[in-house]
Design an enzyme around this catalytic site. Structure first.
Site, PDB file in Angstrom:
ATOM      1  N   CYS A 124     -16.643  -9.348   4.980  1.00  0.00           N
ATOM      2  CA  CYS A 124     -15.439  -7.958   4.622  1.00  0.00           C
ATOM      3  C   CYS A 124     -14.803  -8.639   3.933  1.00  0.00           C
ATOM      4  O   CYS A 124     -14.331  -9.356   4.315  1.00  0.00           O
ATOM      5  CB  CYS A 124     -15.240  -7.370   5.887  1.00  0.00           C
ATOM      6  SG  CYS A 124     -15.075  -5.536   5.035  1.00  0.00           S
ATOM      7  N   CYS A 136       0.655   4.965   7.018  1.00  0.00           N
ATOM      8  CA  CYS A 136      -0.458   4.499   8.030  1.00  0.00           C
ATOM      9  C   CYS A 136       0.899   3.696   9.098  1.00  0.00           C
ATOM     10  O   CYS A 136       0.927   2.934   8.583  1.00  0.00           O
ATOM     11  CB  CYS A 136      -1.596   3.308   7.848  1.00  0.00           C
ATOM     12  SG  CYS A 136      -2.969   4.080   6.281  1.00  0.00           S
ATOM     13  N   CYS A 170       0.984  -1.601  -0.194  1.00  0.00           N
ATOM     14  CA  CYS A 170       0.130   0.257  -0.082  1.00  0.00           C
ATOM     15  C   CYS A 170       1.271   1.176   0.103  1.00  0.00           C
ATOM     16  O   CYS A 170       2.305   0.999   0.959  1.00  0.00           O
ATOM     17  CB  CYS A 170      -1.314   0.274   0.949  1.00  0.00           C
ATOM     18  SG  CYS A 170      -2.277   1.417   1.326  1.00  0.00           S
ATOM     19  N   CYS A 182       0.261   0.414  10.047  1.00  0.00           N
ATOM     20  CA  CYS A 182      -0.773  -0.769   9.646  1.00  0.00           C
ATOM     21  C   CYS A 182       0.867  -1.853   8.882  1.00  0.00           C
ATOM     22  O   CYS A 182       1.465  -1.057   7.848  1.00  0.00           O
ATOM     23  CB  CYS A 182      -1.201  -0.149   8.358  1.00  0.00           C
ATOM     24  SG  CYS A 182      -2.031  -1.513   6.779  1.00  0.00           S
ATOM     25  N   CYS A 242     -19.455  -6.308   2.832  1.00  0.00           N
ATOM     26  CA  CYS A 242     -18.433  -5.539   3.349  1.00  0.00           C
ATOM     27  C   CYS A 242     -17.509  -4.896   2.456  1.00  0.00           C
ATOM     28  O   CYS A 242     -17.232  -6.454   2.335  1.00  0.00           O
ATOM     29  CB  CYS A 242     -18.975  -5.173   4.845  1.00  0.00           C
ATOM     30  SG  CYS A 242     -17.462  -3.537   5.424  1.00  0.00           S
ATOM     31  N   ARG A 267     -18.872  -2.408  17.854  1.00  0.00           N
ATOM     32  CA  ARG A 267     -17.782  -3.416  16.779  1.00  0.00           C
ATOM     33  C   ARG A 267     -16.958  -3.572  17.217  1.00  0.00           C
ATOM     34  O   ARG A 267     -15.653  -2.635  17.912  1.00  0.00           O
ATOM     35  CB  ARG A 267     -17.376  -3.844  15.724  1.00  0.00           C
ATOM     36  CG  ARG A 267     -18.540  -3.630  14.321  1.00  0.00           C
ATOM     37  CD  ARG A 267     -18.262  -3.751  12.954  1.00  0.00           C
ATOM     38  NE  ARG A 267     -20.147  -4.069  12.015  1.00  0.00           N
ATOM     39  CZ  ARG A 267     -20.678  -4.718  12.178  1.00  0.00           C
ATOM     40  NH1 ARG A 267     -20.078  -5.519  12.741  1.00  0.00           N
ATOM     41  NH2 ARG A 267     -21.794  -4.897  11.547  1.00  0.00           N
ATOM     42  N   CYS A 281     -19.754   2.058   7.763  1.00  0.00           N
ATOM     43  CA  CYS A 281     -18.650   1.498   8.788  1.00  0.00           C
ATOM     44  C   CYS A 281     -17.556   2.566   9.261  1.00  0.00           C
ATOM     45  O   CYS A 281     -17.461   2.719   8.029  1.00  0.00           O
ATOM     46  CB  CYS A 281     -18.053  -0.253   7.998  1.00  0.00           C
ATOM     47  SG  CYS A 281     -17.346  -0.793   9.672  1.00  0.00           S
TER      48      CYS A 281
END
Length: 338
Positions: A98, A58, A54, A61, A131, A263, A191
């Protein structure tokens, strides 16, 4: 308390957050019971359909190309593998499936996004809530996902606007809000939540909750994640956060966004069974099951089934996508105000 409001101030949210924990959990559970069955937990499964590489940085991550971690990158999974995983998830009691892809945003050119759309159609045919979490979306991509059958799109705010720049610099906070706006315009549910334990202050957790509360309508789903520290990422050595801060975040979210399903997401392997039970008492009513959550460890179906059985809780049955309905204390239905 118990009817949706979209104008809580930070001071009001902090006053709720700071309540004695017995009072806070009691209020959260009381609000939760107006909208959801108190003995049901929605089981969801999250599959990484494209891992690693990616472009975002972040700090939490392990899939970021900016860091060297032990995550094995792979391209987009074949559609039949995704459908097989969804069938297994359904058979193990999940009602939501998801699909996550480590993209800054889905590619506009080439066949990959079309493959995702085909996978969505296939999973939807299984009767599951679908999702996806694929990074930033433009209006056209959001509309295509909605038309393919995506019920919910996940795009977290992560933390407060003030602390955000300490966690990620390759996009700005408004980019996330713009994607959420595109999701809403397309007719998908939202979400959206954040992560606890990244070195943020209590004020930052309150700031995140303030941002979520001011989304109108509120996100239908609010995942609260406990940081999973991964070697090679900038947050790998962050000090452990007091688990009661996680409980307070969940309980406050439940109170200020009463019709949202809160959640209990990443980080459960770091939590005792007792801590997870306290989060359920505080209003969390969903978990991600399976032994992995994208690329990080998760307790697994057997442990989750055992825990729910010990607590006298049961999975939400597979059915049409849910619409929260408020009930009064006698259990008489009254349609929630959205």
């Amino acid at each position: 308390m118990g009817e949706p409001r979209y104008d809580y101030t930070r001071d009001e949210i902090q006053a709720i957050y700071d309540l004695p924990i017995t009072t806070l959990v009691y209020l959260a559970q009381s609000v939760h019971r107006r909208y959801y069955a108190p003995d049901e937990i929605q089981m969801s499964t999250l599959l990484s359909i494209k891992t690693g590489g990616c472009k975002e940085n972040c700090a939490y991550c392990p899939q970021s190309a900016h860091y060297t971690t032990n995550v094995a990158a792979h391209g987009l999974l074949p559609i039949h593998d995704i459908i097989a995983a969804a069938k297994e998830a359904r058979d193990n009691g999940s009602s939501r499936f998801c699909m996550g892809a480590a993209w800054r945003n889905p590619p506009k050119k080439g066949p990959q996004f079309d493959q995702v759309l085909e996978a969505v159609r296939g999973v939807r045919k299984l009767g599951l809530e679908v999702c996806t979490t694929l990074g930033m979306l433009d209006e056209e991509q959001a509309q295509q996902l909605a038309e393919a059958g995506v019920y919910a799109y996940n795009h977290n705010l992560d933390t407060s606007p003030e602390y955000y720049g300490d966690i990620i610099s390759t996009r700005v906070y408004q980019d996330r809000l713009d994607t959420l706006d595109n999701v809403r315009k397309a007719g998908m549910t939202v979400c959206c939540g954040g992560i606890v334990g990244m070195g943020e202050t209590k004020g930052d957790r309150v700031g995140l909750l303030h941002q979520l509360n001011h989304l109108d309508p509120h996100p239908e789903s609010v995942p609260v994640n406990l940081l999973v520290k991964v070697e090679g990422t900038p947050l790998a050595d962050k000090e452990e956060i007091d688990i009661f801060e996680m409980v307070r975040t969940i309980a406050t979210a439940c109170i200020i966004m009463p019709s949202s399903r809160v959640r209990l997401s990443a980080g459960r392997t770091q939590m005792s069974d007792e801590a997870q039970a306290l989060c359920f008492m505080a209003g969390a009513s969903s978990i991600f099951t399976g032994d992995k959550l994208l690329t990080t460890p998760n307790p697994g179906e057997d442990r989750d089934r055992s825990l729910l059985k010990r607590l006298g809780l049961k999975p939400v049955e597979l059915s049409a996508p849910e619409t929260p309905v408020a009930t009064d204390n006698a259990g008489v239905s009254c349609q929630a105000v959205h």
